[in-house]
Design an enzyme around this catalytic site. Structure first.
Site: not given
Length: 720
Positions: A309, A383, A411
């Site tokens: 990332e 993820d 998240e």
């Protein structure tokens, strides 16, 4: 008169039962409320006074915790500390090295290791009845004190005790994704609790309570800074701030770790390269590590996110992950430090299935990492989704220590306002059978078995902690912090038992209260899966902040950033084909697992669309076609939240009013957002499938464009 009235009200409030008072949640599971279901006299028969022989900061912490706990449980009655045990009822804490009483008992402590504890009912040579809390080291004694206090809180027997316990994993660490400006990436509980501007001059008492809470569940490390690292934390003035935190945590057995930015030699050292094979780069890191250990002698080590990332890493110099990790490991090794190297990687230029990329990069490096490197692997290959199959790297690198990385902060599961107990998720991952090297080798067993005697083992979780008064943004999210400690101590622990303990410690020991709470917890994660990502769907969240649904998103720069990449819904069907006819990601698992995941007749239905693209008419186990089943699951998730609301409403007056009202309001938010998820998802997938809704299931109240138009640019927790 007003002063007198106020004083009388204060006295009255102090006399009220917990259910009538307002609590904030600050005390977490260490409330130590007066015993309600066990007479004090029954406890005092066994526990009358504390005997401490020897001194250390950790023993002082154990003594203070014991007195604090028993003082609260026994309604503030005095609890003395003595240096000997002249009469019955003593609780003796210590090690054979610092307690002559414990040394005289000849306890067999070798099996419990440096952090384990023993709690035993015994008699001294003089015939005095005592309870012993012993360890080989003082930290084991502290863990034993917390375990004993938990027994008292849970109304468990205190007589005829013979208990021993020790952690199965060596490194049990929280990962704080906290930036130096106090913004918390993926944080939903306020600012970072690390008030860097006031450190090192002011050490907030909250830091001690943080250490107490972690020690009570066996956590022994904390990574203070975000994996998207800022090299400034390695500057001398910042290391003094880190030292201040380390000094607070040390008595509680907690080491501090930092994230290391791979390019720090350029940014801080003025070098032109960060190539891990460049001697100047290695020398810079060695000098920096030596400097850190001069300031913090028990520094734990580094956590590194590299070539992921946008973060710099060894691939920038055509070096492998092993070559990058080993450079850090060599600098840390003389000091006993550990290097945790994240395996969360996926490259923009790699067209292969994202599910396969970490395996493809790391598995060929098995056996090439230094002994003090732990490769940190997420529970699933994508993820932290509401549900994923276990990561194929588990069991596939038998020569390399792997540690599990879970995410406590939610998240992808509704942030702080959705009730989602993650213990069931983690149990599902840990009990998965890797079949490597043989049947019965679960992920939990693999994590707890050193690759060679003495090798590191570990588990990490991304923290959900912030400056909110209740620490985690909601009362029930505290349960996920608690569950992490319990699973890190014992990866074979059971989610149900952990939930029952947390509920009793946090809400009181009344079965009429804990029963409904545990039922809510145990079904909550499945509810979230149903209204967000049923039948093995994944990564359908809105862009960036991941708040709310976005299954239609298809215009982001990289394919694997788009939800359409993951569900691949079209007029013919839905799902990601990861079998031989697709990306063949199943081949990364052991043959037995690959065969199960590949076979439509054997794949668990919870992973159906993760591994298979099936027609909308495909018949599921219920007999419904996959379209009707999807709609049914979406509605089931919403209904489950409504059921939790009803259960919670019935607890009004049985728990304190402030926390009850907060949970009530959060469940109302969850109900609205679950409905939003359901309606938006059904509207989108119906637009693709062109199929009618099954009988009895309502149409979304708005058209698809209405849901697509929703924008929430200021949702919390996004990166900066």
């Amino acid at each position: 008169m007003r002063l007198l009235l106020g004083f009388m009200l204060l006295l009255l409030s102090a006399a009220l039962p917990a259910a009538a008072r307002g609590e904030t949640g600050y005390d977490l599971w260490l409330r130590y409320q007066p015993l309600e279901h066990r007479p004090e006299e029954a406890v005092r028969k066994t526990v009358q006074y504390l005997v401490v022989q020897g001194s250390s900061p950790t023993l002082a912490a154990a003594t203070a915790e014991f007195r604090r706990g028993m003082g609260g449980l026994l309604r503030g009655n005095g609890f003395g500390v003595a240096g000997s045990a002249p009469r019955d009822g003593a609780v003796v804490i210590g090690t054979p090295q610092n307690s002559p009483i414990i040394a005289s008992l000849g306890l067999k402590l070798a099996a419990i290791g440096p952090e384990g504890y023993l709690i035993r009912s015994a008699r001294t040579a003089e015939g005095v009845r005592i309870t012993v809390i012993a360890g080989n080291q003082d930290i084991g004694v502290l863990y034993g004190v917390f375990a004993f206090l938990k027994r008292v809180q849970l109304d468990q027997p205190l007589e005829n005790l013979d208990i021993s316990d020790a952690p199965k994993l060596k490194v049990r660490v929280l990962n704080h994704w906290d930036n130096l400006d106090r913004h918390v990436e993926r944080g939903y509980a306020g600012q970072s609790i690390w008030d860097w501007q006031k450190l090192p001059g002011y050490k907030d008492p909250r830091y001690t309570d943080y250490a107490r809470a972690n020690a009570s569940i066996g956590i022994n490390g904390t990574v203070l800074t975000n994996v998207n690292a800022n090299a400034d934390v390695l500057r001398p003035e910042w290391l003094e701030k880190v030292k201040a935190l380390a000094d607070v945590f040390r008595p509680y057995g907690i080491k501090v770790y930092l994230t290391a930015r791979f390019s720090a030699p350029i940014e801080l050292g003025g070098l032109r390269t960060a190539d891990p094979l460049d001697p100047q780069v290695a020398a810079w890191w060695k000098a920096k590590v030596d400097e850190i250990y001069r300031v913090i002698p028990d520094f734990g080590g580094f956590l590194v996110k590299a070539n992921s990332e946008g973060q710099p890493g060894p691939a920038d110099y055509k070096r492998s992950h092993a070559e990058g990790a080993n450079m850090f490991a060599d600098a840390l090794a003389p000091h006993g430090g550990v290097l945790m190297w994240r395996a969360f990687v996926y490259a923009a230029e790699n067209p292969d299935d994202r599910h396969k990329q970490a395996f493809a990069e790391f598995q060929p490096l098995d056996g090439k990492f230094r002994d003090n490197v732990l490769v940190q692997v997420k529970n699933g290959a994508i993820d932290f989704q509401p549900r994923e199959p276990f990561h194929p790297l588990f069991g596939a690198m038998p020569k390399t220590p792997l540690m599990m990385e879970f995410q406590i902060t939610k998240e992808y599961l509704g942030f702080a306002t959705h009730l989602a107990y993650l213990g069931t998720m983690w149990e599902e991952a840990l009990e998965a059978d890797t079949f490597r090297p043989r049947k019965g080798t679960t992920v939990a067993k693999m994590l707890a078995t050193p690759v060679e005697p003495g090798a590191a083992t570990g588990m990490a979780r991304v923290a959900n902690i912030g400056s909110d008064v209740n620490w985690s943004g909601s009362q029930f999210d505290q349960a996920n912090w608690y569950a992490f400690g319990r699973f890190a101590w014992d990866p074979d622990a059971r989610a149900g038992e952990i939930a029952r303990d947390w509920a009793a410690l946090t809400w009181g020991n009344d079965p009429a209260v804990t029963g409904p709470i545990v039922n809510m917890m145990m079904g909550s994660r499945e509810a979230v899966v149903d209204y967000m990502t049923p039948l093995g769907l994944g990564h359908l969240m809105a862009t960036g902040h991941h708040y709310g649904p976005g299954p239609w998103v298809s215009d982001l720069a990289r394919p694997e950033w788009n939800p359409v990449y993951y569900h691949k819904a079209d007029a013919a069907g839905i799902g990601f084909d990861r079998t031989r006819t697709g990306t063949d990601a199943v081949a990364q698992y052991a043959p037995e697992v690959a065969a199960q995941f590949s076979d439509l007749k054997r794949v668990p239905e919870k992973f159906l669309l993760w591994f298979h693209h099936v027609p909308w008419t495909y018949r599921t186990a219920s007999g419904r076609n996959v379209w009707d089943e999807l709609v049914t699951r979406y509605d089931s998730g919403v209904a489950a939240v409504a059921s939790m609301q009803a259960d919670w409403n019935r607890l009004e007056g049985k728990v304190d009013g402030r926390r009850w009202a907060e949970v009530r309001d959060f469940l109302a938010i969850q109900r609205r957002e679950a409905q939003w998820w359901r309606d938006a998802s059904v509207a989108y997938f119906q637009s693709v499938s062109k199929r009618p809704l099954p009988a009895g299931h309502a149409a979304p109240p708005h058209d698809l464009d209405w849901y697509k138009a929703i924008r929430t640019p200021y949702a919390p927790g996004n990166g900066k």
